[in-house]
Design a protein around this motif. Sequence first.
Motif, PDB file in Angstrom:
ATOM      1  N   ALA A  15       1.255  -1.579   0.040  1.00  0.00           N
ATOM      2  CA  ALA A  15       0.055  -0.159  -0.383  1.00  0.00           C
ATOM      3  C   ALA A  15       1.252   1.142  -0.239  1.00  0.00           C
ATOM      4  O   ALA A  15       1.753   1.210   0.644  1.00  0.00           O
ATOM      5  N   ILE A  16       0.640   2.303  -0.766  1.00  0.00           N
ATOM      6  CA  ILE A  16       1.261   3.715  -1.223  1.00  0.00           C
ATOM      7  C   ILE A  16       0.786   4.280   0.375  1.00  0.00           C
ATOM      8  O   ILE A  16      -0.833   4.742  -0.755  1.00  0.00           O
ATOM      9  N   VAL A  17       0.876   4.568   0.723  1.00  0.00           N
ATOM     10  CA  VAL A  17       0.190   5.875   1.647  1.00  0.00           C
ATOM     11  C   VAL A  17       0.769   6.703   2.473  1.00  0.00           C
ATOM     12  O   VAL A  17       2.090   6.456   2.656  1.00  0.00           O
ATOM     13  N   MET A  18       0.386   7.890   3.420  1.00  0.00           N
ATOM     14  CA  MET A  18       1.741   8.217   4.123  1.00  0.00           C
ATOM     15  C   MET A  18       1.976   7.330   5.112  1.00  0.00           C
ATOM     16  O   MET A  18       1.337   7.083   5.682  1.00  0.00           O
ATOM     17  N   GLU A  19       3.112   7.963   5.768  1.00  0.00           N
ATOM     18  CA  GLU A  19       3.887   7.119   6.831  1.00  0.00           C
ATOM     19  C   GLU A  19       2.602   7.503   7.523  1.00  0.00           C
ATOM     20  O   GLU A  19       2.712   6.516   8.612  1.00  0.00           O
ATOM     21  N   ASP A  20       2.839   8.532   8.278  1.00  0.00           N
ATOM     22  CA  ASP A  20       1.998   9.408   9.310  1.00  0.00           C
ATOM     23  C   ASP A  20       1.170   8.541   9.494  1.00  0.00           C
ATOM     24  O   ASP A  20       0.301   7.722  11.135  1.00  0.00           O
ATOM     25  N   MET A  21       0.104   7.850   8.273  1.00  0.00           N
ATOM     26  CA  MET A  21      -0.732   7.512   8.725  1.00  0.00           C
ATOM     27  C   MET A  21      -0.961   5.556   9.482  1.00  0.00           C
ATOM     28  O   MET A  21      -1.766   5.270   9.595  1.00  0.00           O
ATOM     29  N   VAL A  22       0.295   4.908   9.296  1.00  0.00           N
ATOM     30  CA  VAL A  22       0.965   4.494   9.593  1.00  0.00           C
ATOM     31  C   VAL A  22       1.597   3.850  10.309  1.00  0.00           C
ATOM     32  O   VAL A  22       2.031   2.824  10.317  1.00  0.00           O
ATOM     33  N   ALA A  23       2.738   5.111  10.593  1.00  0.00           N
ATOM     34  CA  ALA A  23       3.491   5.087  12.096  1.00  0.00           C
ATOM     35  C   ALA A  23       3.013   3.383  12.332  1.00  0.00           C
ATOM     36  O   ALA A  23       3.821   3.309  13.746  1.00  0.00           O
ATOM     37  N   PRO A  24       2.082   3.933  13.759  1.00  0.00           N
ATOM     38  CA  PRO A  24       1.588   3.024  13.915  1.00  0.00           C
ATOM     39  C   PRO A  24       1.711   1.599  14.159  1.00  0.00           C
ATOM     40  O   PRO A  24       2.506  -0.159  15.199  1.00  0.00           O
ATOM     41  N   PHE A  25       1.332   0.779  13.160  1.00  0.00           N
ATOM     42  CA  PHE A  25       1.000  -0.209  12.222  1.00  0.00           C
ATOM     43  C   PHE A  25       2.532  -0.702  12.076  1.00  0.00           C
ATOM     44  O   PHE A  25       3.824  -2.055  12.345  1.00  0.00           O
ATOM     45  N   ILE A  26       3.823   0.372  11.817  1.00  0.00           N
ATOM     46  CA  ILE A  26       4.921   0.068  11.534  1.00  0.00           C
ATOM     47  C   ILE A  26       6.080  -0.268  12.649  1.00  0.00           C
ATOM     48  O   ILE A  26       7.076  -0.821  12.842  1.00  0.00           O
ATOM     49  N   VAL A  27       5.730   0.527  14.135  1.00  0.00           N
ATOM     50  CA  VAL A  27       6.123   0.666  14.976  1.00  0.00           C
ATOM     51  C   VAL A  27       5.896  -0.660  15.888  1.00  0.00           C
ATOM     52  O   VAL A  27       7.422  -1.420  16.396  1.00  0.00           O
ATOM     53  N   ASP A  28       4.530  -1.728  16.071  1.00  0.00           N
ATOM     54  CA  ASP A  28       4.836  -2.817  16.086  1.00  0.00           C
ATOM     55  C   ASP A  28       4.918  -3.744  15.874  1.00  0.00           C
ATOM     56  O   ASP A  28       4.625  -4.989  16.186  1.00  0.00           O
ATOM     57  N   GLY A  29       4.708  -3.648  14.544  1.00  0.00           N
ATOM     58  CA  GLY A  29       5.648  -4.547  13.321  1.00  0.00           C
ATOM     59  C   GLY A  29       4.759  -5.224  12.336  1.00  0.00           C
ATOM     60  O   GLY A  29       4.665  -6.200  12.212  1.00  0.00           O
ATOM     61  N   ARG A  30       3.111  -5.133  12.522  1.00  0.00           N
ATOM     62  CA  ARG A  30       2.302  -5.115  11.532  1.00  0.00           C
ATOM     63  C   ARG A  30       2.495  -4.865  10.285  1.00  0.00           C
ATOM     64  O   ARG A  30       2.222  -5.598   9.050  1.00  0.00           O
ATOM     65  N   LEU A  31       3.515  -3.366  10.002  1.00  0.00           N
ATOM     66  CA  LEU A  31       3.441  -2.996   8.472  1.00  0.00           C
ATOM     67  C   LEU A  31       5.152  -3.158   8.590  1.00  0.00           C
ATOM     68  O   LEU A  31       6.207  -2.710   9.981  1.00  0.00           O
ATOM     69  N   VAL A  32       5.226  -3.512   7.507  1.00  0.00           N
ATOM     70  CA  VAL A  32       7.013  -2.871   6.886  1.00  0.00           C
ATOM     71  C   VAL A  32       7.167  -1.791   6.554  1.00  0.00           C
ATOM     72  O   VAL A  32       6.393  -2.290   5.304  1.00  0.00           O
ATOM     73  N   ARG A  33       8.290  -1.055   5.938  1.00  0.00           N
ATOM     74  CA  ARG A  33       8.808  -0.064   4.280  1.00  0.00           C
ATOM     75  C   ARG A  33       9.220  -1.271   4.072  1.00  0.00           C
ATOM     76  O   ARG A  33      10.101  -1.514   4.507  1.00  0.00           O
ATOM     77  N   VAL A  34       8.944  -1.069   2.713  1.00  0.00           N
ATOM     78  CA  VAL A  34       9.718  -1.520   1.938  1.00  0.00           C
ATOM     79  C   VAL A  34      10.089  -0.414   0.923  1.00  0.00           C
ATOM     80  O   VAL A  34       9.557   1.024   0.803  1.00  0.00           O
ATOM     81  N   LEU A  35      11.404   0.100  -0.297  1.00  0.00           N
ATOM     82  CA  LEU A  35      11.820   0.245  -0.855  1.00  0.00           C
ATOM     83  C   LEU A  35      11.518   2.290  -0.540  1.00  0.00           C
ATOM     84  O   LEU A  35      11.652   2.891  -1.391  1.00  0.00           O
ATOM     85  N   GLU A  36      12.762   1.610   0.658  1.00  0.00           N
ATOM     86  CA  GLU A  36      12.745   3.147   1.698  1.00  0.00           C
ATOM     87  C   GLU A  36      14.315   3.922   0.133  1.00  0.00           C
ATOM     88  O   GLU A  36      13.806   5.274   0.687  1.00  0.00           O
ATOM     89  N   ASP A  37      14.502   3.681   0.047  1.00  0.00           N
ATOM     90  CA  ASP A  37      15.817   4.723  -0.516  1.00  0.00           C
ATOM     91  C   ASP A  37      14.847   5.023  -2.092  1.00  0.00           C
ATOM     92  O   ASP A  37      15.525   5.913  -2.849  1.00  0.00           O
ATOM     93  N   TRP A  38      13.964   4.174  -2.552  1.00  0.00           N
ATOM     94  CA  TRP A  38      12.946   5.270  -3.673  1.00  0.00           C
ATOM     95  C   TRP A  38      11.687   5.479  -3.092  1.00  0.00           C
ATOM     96  O   TRP A  38      10.874   6.522  -3.998  1.00  0.00           O
TER      97      TRP A  38
END
Length: 82
Positions: A15-38
């Motif tokens: 899903a391409i979304v604003m990071e602040d919308m999924v920040a809690p899910f990234i912090v708790d490990g339910r989602l991961v960032r991919v293609l950070e360099d891009w």
Amino acid sequence: MHLLIDAALHGAGLAIVMEDMVAPFIVDGRLVRVLEDWSPPFSGYHLYYPNRRHPPGVRCASGGTTGQLSSISRANDDIHSR
């Protein structure tokens, strides 16, 4: 936008979304960032004032979001400190 996040949380794909919308899910490990360099950098939200006189609605909106934006900023700091 919430449908995209729900789909990603349930394993349907990326899903391409604003990071602040999924920040809690990234912090708790339910989602991961991919293609950070891009991913383009995001300097934050900005309010544009066309002149020095602010309409009442803008004053109200900008005053009400200050606390929300600081909590979003803290969540983003948690993500990037890993």
